[in-house]
Design a protein around this motif. Sequence first.
Motif, short mmCIF file in Angstrom:
data_model
loop_
_atom_site.label_atom_id
_atom_site.label_comp_id
_atom_site.label_asym_id
_atom_site.label_seq_id
_atom_site.Cartn_x
_atom_site.Cartn_y
_atom_site.Cartn_z
N VAL A 47 17.95 29.04 -25.47
CA VAL A 47 17.19 29.13 -26.72
C VAL A 47 17.62 28.02 -27.68
O VAL A 47 18.81 27.85 -27.93
CB VAL A 47 17.42 30.51 -27.40
CG1 VAL A 47 16.70 30.58 -28.72
CG2 VAL A 47 16.98 31.64 -26.48
N ALA A 48 16.63 27.30 -28.19
CA ALA A 48 16.89 26.26 -29.19
C ALA A 48 16.34 26.73 -30.53
O ALA A 48 15.34 27.43 -30.56
CB ALA A 48 16.23 24.95 -28.79
N PRO A 49 17.02 26.41 -31.60
CA PRO A 49 18.20 25.57 -31.69
C PRO A 49 19.45 26.33 -31.23
O PRO A 49 19.47 27.56 -31.18
CB PRO A 49 18.28 25.23 -33.17
CG PRO A 49 17.68 26.41 -33.86
CD PRO A 49 16.58 26.88 -32.93
N ALA A 50 20.48 25.54 -30.93
CA ALA A 50 21.75 26.12 -30.51
C ALA A 50 22.88 25.21 -30.97
O ALA A 50 22.72 23.99 -31.03
CB ALA A 50 21.78 26.29 -29.00
N LEU A 51 24.01 25.82 -31.27
CA LEU A 51 25.18 25.09 -31.75
C LEU A 51 26.34 25.32 -30.80
O LEU A 51 26.75 26.46 -30.57
CB LEU A 51 25.56 25.57 -33.16
CG LEU A 51 26.75 24.88 -33.80
CD1 LEU A 51 26.39 23.46 -34.22
CD2 LEU A 51 27.26 25.67 -34.99
N LEU A 61 18.70 30.47 -34.83
CA LEU A 61 19.05 30.09 -36.20
C LEU A 61 20.07 31.03 -36.82
O LEU A 61 21.04 30.58 -37.44
CB LEU A 61 17.79 30.01 -37.06
CG LEU A 61 18.00 29.61 -38.51
CD1 LEU A 61 18.68 28.25 -38.62
CD2 LEU A 61 16.67 29.63 -39.26
N GLU A 62 19.89 32.32 -36.67
CA GLU A 62 20.82 33.28 -37.30
C GLU A 62 22.24 33.09 -36.79
O GLU A 62 23.19 33.07 -37.58
CB GLU A 62 20.35 34.71 -37.02
CG GLU A 62 21.16 35.76 -37.74
CD GLU A 62 20.60 37.16 -37.55
OE1 GLU A 62 21.42 38.10 -37.51
OE2 GLU A 62 19.38 37.33 -37.44
N ALA A 63 22.40 32.90 -35.49
CA ALA A 63 23.74 32.69 -34.92
C ALA A 63 24.34 31.37 -35.40
O ALA A 63 25.55 31.29 -35.65
CB ALA A 63 23.65 32.72 -33.40
N ILE A 64 23.50 30.35 -35.53
CA ILE A 64 23.99 29.06 -36.01
C ILE A 64 24.47 29.16 -37.45
O ILE A 64 25.54 28.68 -37.80
CB ILE A 64 22.89 27.99 -35.89
CG1 ILE A 64 22.62 27.68 -34.42
CG2 ILE A 64 23.26 26.72 -36.65
CD1 ILE A 64 21.38 26.86 -34.18
N LEU A 65 23.69 29.81 -38.29
CA LEU A 65 24.08 29.98 -39.69
C LEU A 65 25.40 30.73 -39.80
O LEU A 65 26.27 30.36 -40.60
CB LEU A 65 22.98 30.69 -40.48
CG LEU A 65 21.66 29.92 -40.63
CD1 LEU A 65 20.62 30.80 -41.33
CD2 LEU A 65 21.86 28.61 -41.35
N ALA A 67 27.77 30.87 -37.50
CA ALA A 67 28.85 30.01 -36.98
C ALA A 67 29.23 28.93 -38.00
O ALA A 67 30.40 28.54 -38.08
CB ALA A 67 28.42 29.37 -35.68
N LEU A 68 28.26 28.45 -38.76
CA LEU A 68 28.53 27.42 -39.77
C LEU A 68 29.08 28.01 -41.06
O LEU A 68 29.53 27.28 -41.94
CB LEU A 68 27.26 26.64 -40.08
CG LEU A 68 26.72 25.72 -38.99
CD1 LEU A 68 25.35 25.18 -39.37
CD2 LEU A 68 27.70 24.59 -38.73
N GLY A 69 29.00 29.33 -41.20
CA GLY A 69 29.44 29.97 -42.43
C GLY A 69 28.46 29.79 -43.56
O GLY A 69 28.82 29.85 -44.73
N ALA A 70 27.19 29.57 -43.20
CA ALA A 70 26.13 29.32 -44.20
C ALA A 70 25.58 30.64 -44.73
O ALA A 70 25.58 31.64 -44.04
CB ALA A 70 25.00 28.49 -43.59
N ARG A 71 25.08 30.58 -45.95
CA ARG A 71 24.40 31.75 -46.53
C ARG A 71 23.03 31.89 -45.89
O ARG A 71 22.36 30.91 -45.63
CB ARG A 71 24.22 31.58 -48.03
CG ARG A 71 25.50 31.62 -48.78
CD ARG A 71 25.22 31.58 -50.25
NE ARG A 71 26.47 31.38 -50.96
CZ ARG A 71 26.53 31.30 -52.25
NH1 ARG A 71 25.46 31.37 -52.99
NH2 ARG A 71 27.70 31.14 -52.84
N GLN A 72 22.65 33.13 -45.66
CA GLN A 72 21.35 33.38 -45.03
C GLN A 72 20.35 33.85 -46.05
O GLN A 72 20.62 34.36 -47.06
CB GLN A 72 21.48 34.40 -43.92
CG GLN A 72 22.36 33.88 -42.82
CD GLN A 72 22.46 34.87 -41.67
OE1 GLN A 72 21.76 35.85 -41.60
NE2 GLN A 72 23.36 34.60 -40.77
#
Length: 72
Positions: A47-51, A61-65, A67-72
């Motif tokens: 599945v893309a996107p992926a980090l 996207l949710e998993a990437i956010l 992992a990056l510690g970003a606000r959702q």
Amino acid sequence: MELFYIIAGAESAAARKAALASGKDVRFRNLHYPEVRADFEARGGKVAPALWDGEKLHEGLEAILKALGARQ
């Protein structure tokens, strides 16, 4: 870190923006290219996107956010 993305994908665009905003060292990998797709698949990517964080592939996207510690 490596961010695998599809250039025209809305979630991929949001993931690229979040990666830039995170200030972390992220390499952007466009899945259009066969060698990039091969690296993605070698890491178990479906599945893309992926980090890729060096140990785990965070897909979507949710998993990437997260992992990056970003606000959702």
